[in-house]
Scaffold this motif. Structure first.
Motif, PDB file in Angstrom:
ATOM      1  N   ALA A 160       0.782  -1.157   0.122  1.00 46.54           N
ATOM      2  CA  ALA A 160       0.214  -0.087  -0.021  1.00 46.54           C
ATOM      3  C   ALA A 160       0.829   0.913   0.105  1.00 46.54           C
ATOM      4  O   ALA A 160       1.827   1.408   1.081  1.00 46.54           O
ATOM      5  N   PRO A 161       0.376   2.236  -0.467  1.00 46.75           N
ATOM      6  CA  PRO A 161       1.372   3.798  -1.380  1.00 46.75           C
ATOM      7  C   PRO A 161       1.533   4.146   0.680  1.00 46.75           C
ATOM      8  O   PRO A 161       0.551   4.157   1.292  1.00 46.75           O
ATOM      9  N   THR A 162       2.435   4.457   0.648  1.00 42.26           N
ATOM     10  CA  THR A 162       2.865   4.605   2.128  1.00 42.26           C
ATOM     11  C   THR A 162       2.334   7.024   1.980  1.00 42.26           C
ATOM     12  O   THR A 162       2.501   7.736   1.170  1.00 42.26           O
ATOM     13  N   PRO A 163       1.594   7.249   3.335  1.00 44.24           N
ATOM     14  CA  PRO A 163       1.361   8.180   2.991  1.00 44.24           C
ATOM     15  C   PRO A 163       2.201   9.375   2.709  1.00 44.24           C
ATOM     16  O   PRO A 163       3.519   9.226   3.903  1.00 44.24           O
ATOM     17  N   GLN A 164       2.185  10.836   2.151  1.00 43.29           N
ATOM     18  CA  GLN A 164       3.185  11.421   2.295  1.00 43.29           C
ATOM     19  C   GLN A 164       2.549  12.854   2.498  1.00 43.29           C
ATOM     20  O   GLN A 164       1.641  12.824   2.496  1.00 43.29           O
ATOM     21  N   ALA A 165       3.795  13.223   3.309  1.00 39.95           N
ATOM     22  CA  ALA A 165       2.986  14.715   3.939  1.00 39.95           C
ATOM     23  C   ALA A 165       3.340  15.854   2.770  1.00 39.95           C
ATOM     24  O   ALA A 165       4.288  15.292   2.022  1.00 39.95           O
ATOM     25  N   LYS A 166       2.875  16.849   3.365  1.00 35.82           N
ATOM     26  CA  LYS A 166       2.659  18.284   2.193  1.00 35.82           C
ATOM     27  C   LYS A 166       3.308  18.889   2.789  1.00 35.82           C
ATOM     28  O   LYS A 166       3.555  18.784   3.877  1.00 35.82           O
ATOM     29  N   HIS A 167       4.175  19.849   1.868  1.00 35.06           N
ATOM     30  CA  HIS A 167       4.783  20.569   2.262  1.00 35.06           C
ATOM     31  C   HIS A 167       3.792  22.262   2.842  1.00 35.06           C
ATOM     32  O   HIS A 167       2.975  21.923   1.760  1.00 35.06           O
ATOM     33  N   VAL A 168       3.225  22.027   3.757  1.00 38.22           N
ATOM     34  CA  VAL A 168       2.227  22.951   4.297  1.00 38.22           C
ATOM     35  C   VAL A 168       3.647  24.585   4.397  1.00 38.22           C
ATOM     36  O   VAL A 168       4.358  25.249   4.448  1.00 38.22           O
ATOM     37  N   THR A 169       2.505  25.128   3.293  1.00 42.28           N
ATOM     38  CA  THR A 169       2.652  26.391   2.689  1.00 42.28           C
ATOM     39  C   THR A 169       2.464  27.551   3.232  1.00 42.28           C
ATOM     40  O   THR A 169       0.784  27.816   4.258  1.00 42.28           O
ATOM     41  N   ALA A 205      -9.832  21.653  18.924  1.00 39.44           N
ATOM     42  CA  ALA A 205      -8.514  20.301  18.605  1.00 39.44           C
ATOM     43  C   ALA A 205      -9.166  19.301  17.517  1.00 39.44           C
ATOM     44  O   ALA A 205      -8.620  19.119  16.725  1.00 39.44           O
ATOM     45  N   GLU A 206     -10.815  20.136  16.726  1.00 37.95           N
ATOM     46  CA  GLU A 206     -11.043  19.299  15.201  1.00 37.95           C
ATOM     47  C   GLU A 206     -10.311  19.979  14.292  1.00 37.95           C
ATOM     48  O   GLU A 206      -9.399  19.614  13.629  1.00 37.95           O
ATOM     49  N   ILE A 207      -9.640  21.196  14.022  1.00 29.65           N
ATOM     50  CA  ILE A 207      -8.743  21.941  13.573  1.00 29.65           C
ATOM     51  C   ILE A 207      -7.566  22.182  13.757  1.00 29.65           C
ATOM     52  O   ILE A 207      -7.111  21.379  12.290  1.00 29.65           O
ATOM     53  N   VAL A 208      -7.107  21.358  14.916  1.00 25.14           N
ATOM     54  CA  VAL A 208      -5.767  20.536  14.831  1.00 25.14           C
ATOM     55  C   VAL A 208      -5.459  19.435  14.161  1.00 25.14           C
ATOM     56  O   VAL A 208      -4.626  19.190  13.153  1.00 25.14           O
ATOM     57  N   ARG A 209      -6.487  18.485  14.142  1.00 25.87           N
ATOM     58  CA  ARG A 209      -6.661  17.229  13.857  1.00 25.87           C
ATOM     59  C   ARG A 209      -6.220  17.305  12.036  1.00 25.87           C
ATOM     60  O   ARG A 209      -6.030  16.330  11.399  1.00 25.87           O
ATOM     61  N   ALA A 210      -7.581  18.135  11.222  1.00 27.39           N
ATOM     62  CA  ALA A 210      -7.849  17.874  10.229  1.00 27.39           C
ATOM     63  C   ALA A 210      -6.696  18.732   9.590  1.00 27.39           C
ATOM     64  O   ALA A 210      -5.699  18.391   9.314  1.00 27.39           O
ATOM     65  N   PHE A 211      -5.702  19.742   9.982  1.00 31.41           N
ATOM     66  CA  PHE A 211      -4.688  20.493   9.476  1.00 31.41           C
ATOM     67  C   PHE A 211      -3.592  19.430   9.383  1.00 31.41           C
ATOM     68  O   PHE A 211      -2.844  18.836   8.493  1.00 31.41           O
ATOM     69  N   ALA A 212      -3.219  18.276  10.645  1.00 34.73           N
ATOM     70  CA  ALA A 212      -2.290  17.372  11.039  1.00 34.73           C
ATOM     71  C   ALA A 212      -2.388  16.325  10.287  1.00 34.73           C
ATOM     72  O   ALA A 212      -1.829  15.836   9.784  1.00 34.73           O
ATOM     73  N   SER A 213      -4.035  15.988   9.701  1.00 28.75           N
ATOM     74  CA  SER A 213      -4.419  14.955   9.295  1.00 28.75           C
ATOM     75  C   SER A 213      -4.053  15.366   7.440  1.00 28.75           C
ATOM     76  O   SER A 213      -3.362  14.603   6.910  1.00 28.75           O
ATOM     77  N   GLU A 214      -3.953  16.580   7.177  1.00 26.58           N
ATOM     78  CA  GLU A 214      -3.962  17.139   5.832  1.00 26.58           C
ATOM     79  C   GLU A 214      -2.721  17.315   5.401  1.00 26.58           C
ATOM     80  O   GLU A 214      -1.227  16.488   4.800  1.00 26.58           O
ATOM     81  N   ALA A 215      -1.607  17.577   6.245  1.00 24.02           N
ATOM     82  CA  ALA A 215       0.099  17.891   6.483  1.00 24.02           C
ATOM     83  C   ALA A 215       0.272  16.532   6.356  1.00 24.02           C
ATOM     84  O   ALA A 215       1.451  17.006   5.407  1.00 24.02           O
ATOM     85  N   SER A 216       0.282  15.905   7.120  1.00 19.70           N
ATOM     86  CA  SER A 216       1.228  14.735   7.101  1.00 19.70           C
ATOM     87  C   SER A 216       0.907  13.325   6.416  1.00 19.70           C
ATOM     88  O   SER A 216       1.199  12.622   5.635  1.00 19.70           O
ATOM     89  N   GLY A 217      -0.470  13.518   5.788  1.00 18.99           N
ATOM     90  CA  GLY A 217      -0.766  12.455   4.541  1.00 18.99           C
ATOM     91  C   GLY A 217      -2.070  11.407   5.592  1.00 18.99           C
ATOM     92  O   GLY A 217      -2.273   9.909   5.025  1.00 18.99           O
ATOM     93  N   GLN A 218      -1.484  11.215   6.783  1.00 17.78           N
ATOM     94  CA  GLN A 218      -2.582  10.255   7.460  1.00 17.78           C
ATOM     95  C   GLN A 218      -3.833  10.585   7.826  1.00 17.78           C
ATOM     96  O   GLN A 218      -3.683  11.860   8.565  1.00 17.78           O
ATOM     97  N   ASP A 219      -4.535   9.737   8.249  1.00 12.21           N
ATOM     98  CA  ASP A 219      -5.951   9.997   8.727  1.00 12.21           C
ATOM     99  C   ASP A 219      -5.859  10.179  10.699  1.00 12.21           C
ATOM    100  O   ASP A 219      -5.352   8.779  10.906  1.00 12.21           O
ATOM    101  N   LEU A 220      -5.784  11.237  11.047  1.00 15.56           N
ATOM    102  CA  LEU A 220      -5.427  11.490  12.291  1.00 15.56           C
ATOM    103  C   LEU A 220      -6.246  11.912  12.936  1.00 15.56           C
ATOM    104  O   LEU A 220      -6.347  12.192  14.632  1.00 15.56           O
ATOM    105  N   THR A 221      -7.477  12.526  12.753  1.00 17.31           N
ATOM    106  CA  THR A 221      -9.058  13.122  12.750  1.00 17.31           C
ATOM    107  C   THR A 221      -9.576  11.724  14.260  1.00 17.31           C
ATOM    108  O   THR A 221      -9.966  12.584  14.710  1.00 17.31           O
TER     109      THR A 221
END
Length: 182
Positions: free
Chosen positions: A60-69, A102-118
Motif C-alpha cells: 500500500a502506498p505510504t502516506p506522503q506528507a505535504k509541505h505546508v505552504t 481540537a478538530e481543526i488541529v487534527r484536520a490540519f495534521a491529517s492534511e499535512a501528514s497525509g494520514q488520517d489523524l482525525t
C-alpha cells in the motif's frame, strides 16, 4: 440365524457371497486409477494456488506528507481565529471552542501528514510510528490535543495548564502547531 435373516438385518449395502467357494478376484485398478487422477488434479491445483499466493503483493502506498505552504497555513489560522471570535461573541462556550480547536488541529495534521489523524486517541498518537522527519510534529500534535481537551475533562494534578486554559491561549497553541509543522 438363517442367511435370509442375516441379509435383512445387514441392510441394503450387503453383498451375497457364495458359500464354500473362494471369493472372486477384486477388480481394483479402475477405482485406484480414478483416485490417483483426482489426487493428481488436487496436487496441481494446490501447486497453482501456492504460485499465485506466493507472488509479492503491491505494498500500500505510504502516506506522503505535504509541505505546508504559507497560504495553506493562512487558511488554518483563519479557522482558528473564527473559533476565538465565535467564543468572544458568545456564539459558542469554552467547551465547544476547545472541541472545535481540537478538530481543526487534527484536520490540519491529517492534511499535512497525509494520514488520517482525525479520530486517533492520545494513546494512539503516542504509539504512532515515529521517524526522524515526523517525530517532532507527532509529539507537538499529541501535546496540543492534550492541552485542548475541555477543562472539565482535564486532571488538574496532571495537566494544570490545560485545566486553566482559556480559548485565546488554546488558539495560540493551535496556531503554534500550524506554524511549527514542516
Amino acid at each position: 440365524m438363517t442367511p435370509a435373516l442375516l441379509a435383512a438385518q445387514a441392510g441394503p449395502f450387503t453383498a451375497a457371497l457364495p458359500q464354500g467357494k473362494p471369493l472372486p478376484p477384486l477388480d481394483t485398478w479402475r477405482p485406484l486409477l480414478v483416485a490417483g487422477g483426482l489426487c493428481l488434479l488436487l496436487a496441481l491445483g494446490l501447486a497453482a494456488l501456492i504460485v499465485v499466493l506466493s507472488k509479492p503483493r503491491k505494498a500500500a502506498p505510504t502516506p506522503q506528507a505535504k509541505h505546508v505552504t504559507a497560504p495553506s497555513k493562512e487558511r488554518w489560522h483563519t479557522r482558528i481565529d473564527q473559533v476565538v471570535t465565535d467564543h468572544a461573541q458568545g456564539r459558542i462556550d469554552q467547551s465547544q471552542a476547545m472541541s472545535q480547536l481540537a478538530e481543526i488541529v487534527r484536520a490540519f495534521a491529517s492534511e499535512a501528514s497525509g494520514q488520517d489523524l482525525t479520530a486517533r486517541t492520545l494513546a494512539e498518537l503516542s504509539r504512532q510510528p515515529r521517524t526522524r522527519s515526523n517525530r517532532r510534529q507527532l509529539d507537538l500534535l499529541r501535546q496540543t490535543i492534550a492541552a485542548l481537551y475541555p477543562p472539565e475533562f482535564a486532571d488538574p494534578s496532571v495537566n494544570r495548564q490545560a485545566y486553566e486554559a482559556q480559548v485565546p491561549q488554546a488558539a495560540q497553541w493551535a496556531s503554534a502547531l500550524v506554524e511549527g509543522w514542516r
